[in-house]
Design an enzyme around this catalytic site. Sequence first.
Site, PDB file in Angstrom:
ATOM      1  N   CYS A  97      29.874  37.040  46.141  1.00 43.57           N
ATOM      2  CA  CYS A  97      31.225  36.600  45.766  1.00 43.57           C
ATOM      3  C   CYS A  97      31.401  36.446  44.255  1.00 43.57           C
ATOM      4  CB  CYS A  97      31.598  35.335  46.526  1.00 43.57           C
ATOM      5  SG  CYS A  97      33.370  35.143  46.664  1.00 43.57           S
ATOM      6  N   ARG A 134      45.029  34.066  49.499  1.00 44.04           N
ATOM      7  CA  ARG A 134      43.567  34.041  49.338  1.00 44.04           C
ATOM      8  C   ARG A 134      42.950  34.682  50.587  1.00 44.04           C
ATOM      9  NH1 ARG A 134      40.468  31.488  45.854  1.00 44.04           N
ATOM     10  NH2 ARG A 134      38.326  30.882  46.439  1.00 44.04           N
ATOM     11  N   HIS A 220      29.965  35.154  52.538  1.00 46.38           N
ATOM     12  CA  HIS A 220      29.259  33.873  52.625  1.00 46.38           C
ATOM     13  C   HIS A 220      28.846  33.686  54.084  1.00 46.38           C
ATOM     14  CE1 HIS A 220      30.732  32.791  48.656  1.00 46.38           C
ATOM     15  NE2 HIS A 220      31.972  33.018  49.032  1.00 46.38           N
TER      16      HIS A 220
HETATM   17  N1  GLN Z   1      36.306  32.091  42.155  1.00 43.63           N
HETATM   18  C1  GLN Z   1      36.266  33.427  42.756  1.00 43.63           C
HETATM   19  C2  GLN Z   1      37.528  33.763  43.564  1.00 43.63           C
HETATM   20  O1  GLN Z   1      38.257  32.878  43.943  1.00 43.63           O
HETATM   21  C3  GLN Z   1      35.040  33.542  43.643  1.00 43.63           C
HETATM   22  C4  GLN Z   1      35.064  32.573  44.831  1.00 43.63           C
HETATM   23  C5  GLN Z   1      33.730  32.520  45.572  1.00 43.63           C
HETATM   24  O2  GLN Z   1      32.659  32.662  44.999  1.00 43.63           O
HETATM   25  N2  GLN Z   1      33.812  32.276  46.914  1.00 43.63           N
HETATM   26  O3  GLN Z   1      37.759  34.923  43.866  1.00 43.63           O
END
Ligand code: GLN
Length: 268
Positions: A97, A134, A220
């Site tokens: 990520c 998101r 994840h």
């Molecule tokens: N901050 C980054 C985003 O929002 C990565 C988030 C994460 O590592 N889950 O895309």
Amino acid sequence: MNFRLNLAWMYPDLMSTYGDRGNIIVLTKRCQWRGIEVNIKEITLETKVSELSNCDLIFMGGAQDRQQKIAGDDFLKNKGPMIKELVENSVPALFVCAAYQAVGHFYKPYQGEPIPGPGIFDLHTEHPGDQAKRLIGNVVAELISDQFDVIARSPVSKYGINSATKQSSHLIVGFENHGGRTYLGKKLQPFARVIKGGGNNGEDGYEGALYKNSIGSYFHGPLLPKNPYIADWLIAKALEKKYVAKIRLRQLDDGLEKQAHKFVSTLR
Ligand code: GLN
């Protein structure tokens, strides 16, 4: 012969927001269960770059934009060039990520200036701001390369390295939680095709990237407990590179891991 791996854990205090430290636990236990010693090197902002020179396997996890910026400045100026050299030299790595975003050319966060990266992977990432939701939820994807077919081992040798039986799995399962959308360069191979979820950008149907022996992924979960053959692929690559030998790992009892994998893979 006693096998030993140095595992570099990048920015554990800044980039483990989404439980990705579980990947370190899986890599460590799957080595120890096979009699392979693991030395975990926690690489923080204060760690000297030279500490990375003898690492055999690299892991870097997820983070929120604020921590990503803090780690990103150090990564660009100090540790990123060494990581790039190691990746180019086929040291295996897993970037999850925010780490996957950090190894590209830049990450444009929800607010503020783009965070430049060392360009280890030919990609870039942009947060779409309030234009798009998101990407959050369970994800399932089908691997593109067949090199992850795990050569499992019957449990004979005391080092856990012995004769082969072949097992394979072509699905990866996990959980995604990112705002950024990642776009791969023309020659960069995607890691997998999305079956359920958003993946790299929710548009092109791909998830992650694969470059030499390094994987970038939005999964994840953490990724490795539910997809243990990916962990074994990373361990075998690290041993092969360090000991210059064809390595086939002894098969472990992955009953629980397979149940978790199957459960998520059937979620629709
Ligand atoms: N901050 C980054 C985003 O929002 C990565 C988030 C994460 O590592 N889950 O895309």
